[in-house]
Motif scaffolding. Structure first.
Motif, PDB file in Angstrom:
ATOM      1  N   ASP A  19       0.839  -1.191   0.000  1.00 53.67           N
ATOM      2  CA  ASP A  19       0.000   0.000   0.000  1.00 53.67           C
ATOM      3  C   ASP A  19       0.879   1.247   0.000  1.00 53.67           C
ATOM      4  O   ASP A  19       1.337   1.687   1.054  1.00 53.67           O
ATOM      5  N   GLN A  20       1.154   1.741  -1.191  1.00 55.86           N
ATOM      6  CA  GLN A  20       1.968   2.944  -1.384  1.00 55.86           C
ATOM      7  C   GLN A  20       3.283   2.892  -0.591  1.00 55.86           C
ATOM      8  O   GLN A  20       3.540   3.748   0.259  1.00 55.86           O
ATOM      9  N   PRO A  21       4.135   1.913  -0.902  1.00 53.39           N
ATOM     10  CA  PRO A  21       5.401   1.817  -0.178  1.00 53.39           C
ATOM     11  C   PRO A  21       6.356   2.936  -0.555  1.00 53.39           C
ATOM     12  O   PRO A  21       6.323   3.454  -1.667  1.00 53.39           O
ATOM     13  N   SER A  22       7.205   3.288   0.390  1.00 51.55           N
ATOM     14  CA  SER A  22       8.284   4.234   0.100  1.00 51.55           C
ATOM     15  C   SER A  22       9.358   3.486  -0.690  1.00 51.55           C
ATOM     16  O   SER A  22       9.363   2.250  -0.751  1.00 51.55           O
ATOM     17  N   GLY A  23      10.277   4.230  -1.262  1.00 56.65           N
ATOM     18  CA  GLY A  23      11.396   3.603  -1.957  1.00 56.65           C
ATOM     19  C   GLY A  23      12.183   2.691  -1.022  1.00 56.65           C
ATOM     20  O   GLY A  23      12.611   1.609  -1.415  1.00 56.65           O
ATOM     21  N   GLN A  24      12.356   3.122   0.213  1.00 57.87           N
ATOM     22  CA  GLN A  24      13.086   2.317   1.197  1.00 57.87           C
ATOM     23  C   GLN A  24      12.354   1.012   1.487  1.00 57.87           C
ATOM     24  O   GLN A  24      12.974  -0.044   1.607  1.00 57.87           O
ATOM     25  N   ASN A  46      15.606   2.441 -11.747  1.00 62.03           N
ATOM     26  CA  ASN A  46      14.628   1.450 -12.200  1.00 62.03           C
ATOM     27  C   ASN A  46      13.211   1.824 -11.767  1.00 62.03           C
ATOM     28  O   ASN A  46      12.255   1.616 -12.524  1.00 62.03           O
ATOM     29  N   LEU A  47      13.057   2.390 -10.577  1.00 60.92           N
ATOM     30  CA  LEU A  47      11.743   2.899 -10.176  1.00 60.92           C
ATOM     31  C   LEU A  47      11.310   4.028 -11.103  1.00 60.92           C
ATOM     32  O   LEU A  47      10.145   4.086 -11.526  1.00 60.92           O
ATOM     33  N   ASP A  48      12.250   4.910 -11.450  1.00 59.19           N
ATOM     34  CA  ASP A  48      11.936   6.009 -12.369  1.00 59.19           C
ATOM     35  C   ASP A  48      11.496   5.486 -13.732  1.00 59.19           C
ATOM     36  O   ASP A  48      10.594   6.051 -14.364  1.00 59.19           O
ATOM     37  N   THR A  49      12.102   4.405 -14.201  1.00 54.09           N
ATOM     38  CA  THR A  49      11.702   3.795 -15.468  1.00 54.09           C
ATOM     39  C   THR A  49      10.248   3.346 -15.405  1.00 54.09           C
ATOM     40  O   THR A  49       9.474   3.574 -16.342  1.00 54.09           O
ATOM     41  N   LEU A  50       9.865   2.715 -14.280  1.00 54.52           N
ATOM     42  CA  LEU A  50       8.478   2.269 -14.129  1.00 54.52           C
ATOM     43  C   LEU A  50       7.513   3.448 -14.100  1.00 54.52           C
ATOM     44  O   LEU A  50       6.413   3.373 -14.656  1.00 54.52           O
ATOM     45  N   VAL A  51       7.942   4.535 -13.479  1.00 56.31           N
ATOM     46  CA  VAL A  51       7.125   5.750 -13.453  1.00 56.31           C
ATOM     47  C   VAL A  51       7.014   6.330 -14.862  1.00 56.31           C
ATOM     48  O   VAL A  51       5.916   6.681 -15.325  1.00 56.31           O
ATOM     49  N   ASN A  52       8.135   6.424 -15.562  1.00 59.59           N
ATOM     50  CA  ASN A  52       8.144   6.982 -16.919  1.00 59.59           C
ATOM     51  C   ASN A  52       7.311   6.165 -17.896  1.00 59.59           C
ATOM     52  O   ASN A  52       6.733   6.710 -18.838  1.00 59.59           O
ATOM     53  N   LYS A  53       7.231   4.856 -17.669  1.00 59.17           N
ATOM     54  CA  LYS A  53       6.421   3.984 -18.524  1.00 59.17           C
ATOM     55  C   LYS A  53       4.955   3.980 -18.078  1.00 59.17           C
ATOM     56  O   LYS A  53       4.140   3.261 -18.650  1.00 59.17           O
ATOM     57  N   GLU A  54       4.657   4.773 -17.045  1.00 63.47           N
ATOM     58  CA  GLU A  54       3.307   4.938 -16.512  1.00 63.47           C
ATOM     59  C   GLU A  54       2.719   3.640 -15.965  1.00 63.47           C
ATOM     60  O   GLU A  54       1.505   3.425 -15.985  1.00 63.47           O
ATOM     61  N   LEU A  55       3.598   2.769 -15.468  1.00 59.88           N
ATOM     62  CA  LEU A  55       3.166   1.544 -14.802  1.00 59.88           C
ATOM     63  C   LEU A  55       3.017   1.770 -13.305  1.00 59.88           C
ATOM     64  O   LEU A  55       2.298   1.039 -12.623  1.00 59.88           O
ATOM     65  N   VAL A  56       3.725   2.777 -12.809  1.00 59.81           N
ATOM     66  CA  VAL A  56       3.750   3.120 -11.391  1.00 59.81           C
ATOM     67  C   VAL A  56       3.569   4.623 -11.262  1.00 59.81           C
ATOM     68  O   VAL A  56       4.063   5.390 -12.094  1.00 59.81           O
ATOM     69  N   GLU A  57       2.855   5.023 -10.217  1.00 53.61           N
ATOM     70  CA  GLU A  57       2.704   6.444  -9.897  1.00 53.61           C
ATOM     71  C   GLU A  57       3.595   6.763  -8.703  1.00 53.61           C
ATOM     72  O   GLU A  57       3.758   5.937  -7.804  1.00 53.61           O
ATOM     73  N   LYS A  58       4.161   7.952  -8.711  1.00 53.63           N
ATOM     74  CA  LYS A  58       5.064   8.401  -7.660  1.00 53.63           C
ATOM     75  C   LYS A  58       4.489   9.645  -7.018  1.00 53.63           C
ATOM     76  O   LYS A  58       4.011  10.543  -7.718  1.00 53.63           O
ATOM     77  N   GLY A  59       4.520   9.690  -5.697  1.00 55.16           N
ATOM     78  CA  GLY A  59       4.026  10.858  -4.983  1.00 55.16           C
ATOM     79  C   GLY A  59       4.908  11.134  -3.776  1.00 55.16           C
ATOM     80  O   GLY A  59       5.760  10.334  -3.422  1.00 55.16           O
ATOM     81  N   ARG A  64      11.510  14.448   1.821  1.00 55.49           N
ATOM     82  CA  ARG A  64      12.588  13.505   1.508  1.00 55.49           C
ATOM     83  C   ARG A  64      12.109  12.151   1.029  1.00 55.49           C
ATOM     84  O   ARG A  64      12.891  11.372   0.505  1.00 55.49           O
ATOM     85  N   THR A  65      10.841  11.850   1.231  1.00 58.24           N
ATOM     86  CA  THR A  65      10.370  10.491   0.994  1.00 58.24           C
ATOM     87  C   THR A  65       9.238  10.468  -0.027  1.00 58.24           C
ATOM     88  O   THR A  65       8.272  11.209   0.091  1.00 58.24           O
ATOM     89  N   ASN A  66       9.393   9.603  -1.006  1.00 56.78           N
ATOM     90  CA  ASN A  66       8.352   9.397  -2.010  1.00 56.78           C
ATOM     91  C   ASN A  66       7.666   8.064  -1.770  1.00 56.78           C
ATOM     92  O   ASN A  66       8.247   7.151  -1.189  1.00 56.78           O
ATOM     93  N   TYR A  67       6.436   7.965  -2.241  1.00 57.87           N
ATOM     94  CA  TYR A  67       5.759   6.675  -2.240  1.00 57.87           C
ATOM     95  C   TYR A  67       5.549   6.258  -3.690  1.00 57.87           C
ATOM     96  O   TYR A  67       5.598   7.074  -4.611  1.00 57.87           O
TER      97      TYR A  67
END
Length: 90
Positions: A19-24, A46-59, A64-67
């Protein structure tokens, strides 16, 4: 999903199962599976790649911390991958 690396697919599965995990949190989960340390230089691009491919959303959780959250396209990609795998593996 056929253009993702195995590592990227593993990240996608971890994010989908949380459920909306942080990068850590993603890092810790993947490290348990791989039984080795995953450095930031491997994880975040690699997380950024998933975001750029619109498979994952980042917030942002805070400054300092993204989910990360699975996107609709990510859910669909996982479903399609499962269907493909199931035709070969019972």
């Amino acid at each position: 999903m056929n253009d993702l690396t195995g590592f990227q697919r593993d990240l996608l599965y971890v994010i989908a199962g949380a459920d909306q995990p942080s990068g850590q949190e993603v890092k810790e989960e993947v490290e348990m599976y791989y039984s080795s340390e995953i450095n930031h230089g491997r994880l975040y691009p690699n997380l950024d790649t998933l975001v750029n491919k619109e498979l994952v959303e980042k917030g942002a959780i805070d400054r300092r911390t993204n989910y990360y959250a699975i996107a609709e396209d990510g859910e669909e990609a996982i479903k399609e991958r499962r269907e493909w795998v199931e035709q070969y593996v019972d």
